[in-house]
Design an enzyme around this catalytic site. Structure first.
Site, PDB file in Angstrom:
ATOM      1  CB  SER A 182       3.962   1.340  -6.134  1.00  0.00           C
ATOM      2  OG  SER A 182       4.669   2.529  -5.902  1.00  0.00           O
ATOM      3  CD  GLU A 299      -1.315   4.079  -0.941  1.00  0.00           C
ATOM      4  OE1 GLU A 299      -0.156   3.634  -0.849  1.00  0.00           O
ATOM      5  OE2 GLU A 299      -2.203   3.518  -1.601  1.00  0.00           O
ATOM      6  CG  HIS A 387       3.184   3.026  -1.133  1.00  0.00           C
ATOM      7  ND1 HIS A 387       2.156   3.111  -2.036  1.00  0.00           N
ATOM      8  CD2 HIS A 387       4.307   2.734  -1.860  1.00  0.00           C
ATOM      9  CE1 HIS A 387       2.624   2.893  -3.262  1.00  0.00           C
ATOM     10  NE2 HIS A 387       3.924   2.651  -3.179  1.00  0.00           N
TER      11      HIS A 387
END
Length: 468
Positions: A182, A299, A387
């Site tokens: 990320s 995600e 995610h």
């Protein structure tokens, strides 16, 4: 458990050895970023005499914490203290000239910490693993001309510490892989093109992030102007940390509620009020460093499923979101399938994560692509491969209870073994176990209950973004 002492250039540290792994925690790599050091580039550590205890995690960077419900789903250690520019080392016992992996955590440049991740499995498998903290939010990324990207400079300082000290822990400073997820992967994407980071690592892994979401100084100045207005003072350097954290959270909420480019510039698209700024020679790019880059299949579902928003997305919201990221809604309608919420999740996954990863791989000298596709059973099966879902698999910690709320329990151990093994293999040999990524084949390892290499996955969706 046995105490063990290692000499670093700044002084001796005492860690512990157990089950073939030596662990050293909370080692400072830069001076505390407080007082005259606040809002300044990282300063050198003051050497110490005697032996410094390194048996417990050090302080973490100040943060406001994730908002509900993510605060209960994403692990995020929070330890108060000024000396938070520190790192942790996990190394085999004994070790000698072993490959090194340096982890940069995610958290939207507002949250996260290195101590939320356990590097034991990497050390068990013959890799020296380093996890680190860096400055977050305004302290790390509020824009000042000539003094930008202090959080990235912290990461460089940590990599310099690795270069200068890791041999004492059994690591080879010439075999360093930097990896992140990320915001951590976005950081890695910027380090690839950062002159000060050149030569500090030889390989890089980018999980769910690339180098596409840095902003120009003009956009960063808009964020700073609004923050000054909220705080009621232009002298932000004297604002107490607690007050700044409150203002940061409020400002991010304002951007999310009204992502208007007229107000926020490019930040309206990234939704990151604090992050890398394209200034002082910083530019996203790639070098001769070998990379492995990838995304999770779903995600964006992390941001709409736990909040209960997946089934409330309207056609109007979907169309507006497509236009905001540059898609033609009419063309996109022929490619994306499902409910408006499912389409929105797929569009934002592609725009924010998958497309930047593909473009980075396309311009790298050597690249390997992956997709994490395992579907979490939580939230009625709607969360998918969201995610952050790959993290316990990468770290070889499928029984980590910190991820139980997000992913459930009884995660598939064989998938963790496969994925963790690929990371170790890439750091050790430069090859994770499948063919490199080329535009002629777009070879991608899809990690799932049955992992396999696929060619050009989501080809129709990929092609749709060629003109964006």
């Amino acid at each position: 458990m046995v105490d063990i002492t290692v000499d670093t250039r700044n002084g001796a540290v005492r860690g512990v050895a157990a089950d073939g792994v030596m662990t050293f925690k909370g080692i400072p790599y830069a001076a505390p970023p407080v007082g005259p050091n606040r809002f300044q580039p990282p300063r050198p550590v003051e050497p110490w005499t005697g032996v410094r205890e390194a048996t417990r995690f050090g302080p973490t960077a100040p943060k406001a914490g994730y908002l509900p419900p993510l605060d209960a789903l994403i692990p995020d250690a929070d330890i108060p203290g000024d000396d938070y520019l520190n790192l942790n080392v996990y190394t085999p016992d004994p070790g000698d000239s072993l490959p090194v992996m340096v982890w940069i955590h995610g958290g939207a440049f507002l949250n996260g910490s290195g101590s939320s991740y356990d590097g034991t499995a990497f050390a068990r498998d013959g890799v020296v693993c380093v996890t680190l903290n860096y400055r977050l939010g305004a302290d790390g990324f509020l824009y000042f001309p000539g003094n930008a990207n202090r959080g990235l400079l912290d990461q460089v300082a940590a990599l310099e510490w690795v270069r200068d000290n890791i041999a004492a822990f059994g690591g080879d400073p010439g075999r360093v892989t930097v990896f992140g997820e990320s915001a951590g992967a976005m950081s890695v994407g910027m380090l690839l093109g950062m002159p000060r980071a050149a030569g500090l690592f030889q390989r890089a892994i980018l999980q769910s992030g690339a180098a596409a979401h840095a902003v120009p100084p003009e956009s960063a100045e808009r964020v700073k102007a609004r923050l000054i207005t909220k705080l009621g003072t232009a002298d932000i350097t004297d604002v107490p940390v607690a007050d700044l954290l409150v203002a940061q959270r409020e400002l991010r909420g304002e951007i999310g509620a009204n992502p208007d480019p007229a107000l926020w510039g490019d930040v309206a698209r990234t939704l990151l009020p604090f992050g890398p700024v394209l200034d002082d020679g910083l530019a996203p790019g790639s070098s001769d460093v070998d990379i492995m880059v990838g995304t999770n299949a779903d995600e964006f579902r992390l941001y709409i499923v736990p909040h209960g928003l997946l089934d409330s997305v309207t056609d109007e919201l979907l169309t507006g979101s497509m236009l905001r990221v540059g898609l033609d809604p009419a063309r996109a309608a022929a490619v994306y399938e499902g409910t408006p919420g499912e389409k929105l999740a797929a569009v934002m996954t592609d725009w924010y994560f998958r497309t930047p990863a593909i473009r980075l791989a396309e311009r790298a000298k050597t690249a390997y692509m992956y997709e994490f596709a395992w579907q979490a059973p939580t939230f009625g099966g709607k969360l998918g491969a969201c995610h952050a879902a790959e993290l316990p698999f990468v770290f070889g910690t499928p029984d980590d209870s910190a991820f139980a709320g997000l992913l459930g329990t009884h995660l598939p151990h064989h998938l963790a073994d496969t994925m963790h093994g690929a990371w170790v293999s890439f750091a050790t040999t430069g090859n994770p176990g499948w063919f490199g990524y080329e535009t002629s084949n777009r070879s991608t390892m899809r990690f799932d209950i049955e992992s396999e290499v696929v060619l050009d996955p989501h080809s129709a969706r990929r092609s749709l973004w060629d003109s964006v």
